[in-house]
Motif scaffolding. Structure first.
Motif, short mmCIF file in Angstrom:
data_model
loop_
_atom_site.label_atom_id
_atom_site.label_comp_id
_atom_site.label_asym_id
_atom_site.label_seq_id
_atom_site.Cartn_x
_atom_site.Cartn_y
_atom_site.Cartn_z
N SER A 1 -13.36 -11.89 89.72
CA SER A 1 -13.36 -12.37 88.33
C SER A 1 -14.48 -13.40 88.18
O SER A 1 -14.27 -14.60 88.23
N THR A 2 -15.69 -12.89 88.00
CA THR A 2 -16.86 -13.76 87.91
C THR A 2 -17.94 -13.15 87.03
O THR A 2 -18.16 -11.94 87.04
N CYS A 3 -18.60 -14.00 86.26
CA CYS A 3 -19.78 -13.60 85.51
C CYS A 3 -20.74 -14.77 85.47
O CYS A 3 -20.37 -15.92 85.76
N PHE A 4 -21.99 -14.50 85.16
CA PHE A 4 -23.01 -15.55 85.16
C PHE A 4 -24.10 -15.20 84.18
O PHE A 4 -24.13 -14.10 83.60
N GLU A 5 -25.01 -16.13 83.98
CA GLU A 5 -26.18 -15.91 83.14
C GLU A 5 -27.41 -16.48 83.84
O GLU A 5 -27.30 -17.26 84.80
N GLN B 1 -19.16 -12.68 76.00
CA GLN B 1 -18.79 -11.26 76.02
C GLN B 1 -18.36 -10.84 77.43
O GLN B 1 -17.33 -10.17 77.60
N SER B 2 -19.13 -11.24 78.45
CA SER B 2 -18.77 -10.90 79.83
C SER B 2 -17.40 -11.47 80.19
O SER B 2 -16.58 -10.80 80.82
N SER B 3 -17.15 -12.71 79.79
CA SER B 3 -15.86 -13.35 80.09
C SER B 3 -14.71 -12.59 79.45
O SER B 3 -13.67 -12.36 80.07
N ARG B 4 -14.91 -12.16 78.20
CA ARG B 4 -13.85 -11.40 77.51
C ARG B 4 -13.61 -10.07 78.20
O ARG B 4 -12.45 -9.65 78.42
N LEU B 5 -14.69 -9.37 78.55
CA LEU B 5 -14.54 -8.04 79.14
C LEU B 5 -13.95 -8.10 80.54
O LEU B 5 -13.37 -7.11 81.01
N SER C 1 -21.95 -9.40 85.91
CA SER C 1 -20.97 -9.79 86.93
C SER C 1 -21.54 -9.55 88.32
O SER C 1 -22.28 -8.58 88.55
N GLY C 2 -21.17 -10.44 89.25
CA GLY C 2 -21.69 -10.33 90.61
C GLY C 2 -21.39 -9.00 91.27
O GLY C 2 -22.20 -8.49 92.04
#
Length: 331
Positions: free
Chosen positions: A46-50, A76-80, A176-177
């Motif tokens: 459960s990870t996303c970044f920019e 958007q990434s966090s929601r998905l 996401s990683g």
């Protein structure tokens, strides 16, 4: 010089989501974070970044490029990924505060301050394989970087892969990683077996993206790239380059591009190809590898339109040209 992205500022800014609320952002040492070994991110990704950049202008001001778009994509990434909803204004404030703190460390062009906001699920529960994390961390790291083209920007060699995708189809538009990890195997195999720099994923003959960048084809006055959908990353640099191409009077075609059409166009004199991304802006592509065959894109060298588009974007980022699209946030 240290490798790109390996030097960090001493502190980062961080906020925690607990009991359904976000904490105030605080500055902490950037060399570690405390996390339970059972944290959701470590087991269920459960990870996303920019990735975005701040630039120093000749007048001494610091300017962040298209921060609003990166924040929207992170939300958007966090929601998905079903991570806690981020507070977009809070993230904007976090980014600006940490960049201001280290404003004196922002390199002059062609260097920049690379900004890495990251959102991870932290709930200690290894029983939540099919449920989201109720807690999370949001933090912003800074890394001063030099010219990505210090090695001369030699045109890349891309291996075309018709039999696989970079990641699961519904995950493509999420930064996401896990997506990058899933692409590593094919990329490493392409390097070892075909002396390729990257792999261009073309599932069922549909030209999509490489392991870490969007793909662009330039044929005369036309710039062609895949139309946005959920299967690949909606690059901020990609969008910026297309806007600048339109400003120059080029025909912008966002549509499906087949491998057959790509190879037919690539063989024509004057055709160019490039990869777009935050780090490299536009990296030229000189060779397409299809099985045992190598096909030069146009002359096989960096093309003039690629240079012109990259310069146009750099000039805005560096303050050498007017910011007509209001892409810069001046600190």
């Amino acid at each position: 010089m240290a490798a790109f992205g390996t030097v960090f500022m001493p502190e980062m800014v961080i906020a925690k989501f607990e009991n359904n609320v976000w904490s105030e952002a605080t500055f902490v040492d950037s060399n570690s974070i405390a996390m339970h070994p059972g944290a959701h991110v470590l087991h269920y990704s459960s990870t996303c970044f920019e990735g975005l950049k701040a630039f120093r202008h000749d007048d001494g001001s610091i300017n962040i490029f298209r921060m609003d778009q990166n924040i929207k994509r992170m939300a958007q990434s966090s929601r998905l990924l079903n991570l806690p909803e981020i507070n977009e204004q809070q993230l904007s404030d976090m980014i600006q505060s940490v960049v201001k703190k280290y404003a004196e460390d922002v390199p002059a062009p062609p260097g920049s301050m690379y900004i890495r906001p990251t959102h991870i699920g932290t709930e200690a529960s290894i029983g939540k394989a099919a449920a989201p994390s109720a807690t999370s961390l949001l933090y912003v790291l800074l890394s001063p970087v030099g010219d990505y083209f210090s090695g001369g920007g030699k045109p890349l060699r891309l291996l075309l892969a018709n039999d696989g995708m970079r990641c699961a189809e519904h995950m493509g538009m999420i930064k996401s990683g896990g997506n990058y990890a899933s692409a590593l195997g094919p990329i490493l195999a392409a390097k070892a077996e075909s002396n390729a720099d990257q792999i261009l994923f073309c599932p069922n003959g549909d030209v999509q993206e490489t392991g870490a960048a969007n793909f662009i084809l330039i044929d005369g006055n036309e710039i062609i790239t895949k139309a946005l959908d959920s299967t690949f990353l909606h690059g901020v640099t990609r969008a910026s380059i297309l806007s600048l191409a339109a400003d120059m009077g080029m025909t912008v075609s966002e549509r499906e591009l087949s491998v057959d059409e790509l190879l037919e166009r690539a063989a024509k004199p004057g055709t160019e190809a490039a990869l777009s991304g935050t780090a490299a802006v536009l990296t030229p592509v000189g060779t397409l590898i299809v099985g045992e065959e190598e096909i030069a894109v146009g002359s096989g060298e960096t093309g003039p339109t690629t240079v012109k588009l990259r310069k146009a974007l750099n000039d805005i980022q560096w303050g050498a040209a007017e910011d007509k699209h209001n892409w810069l946030t001046r600190l």
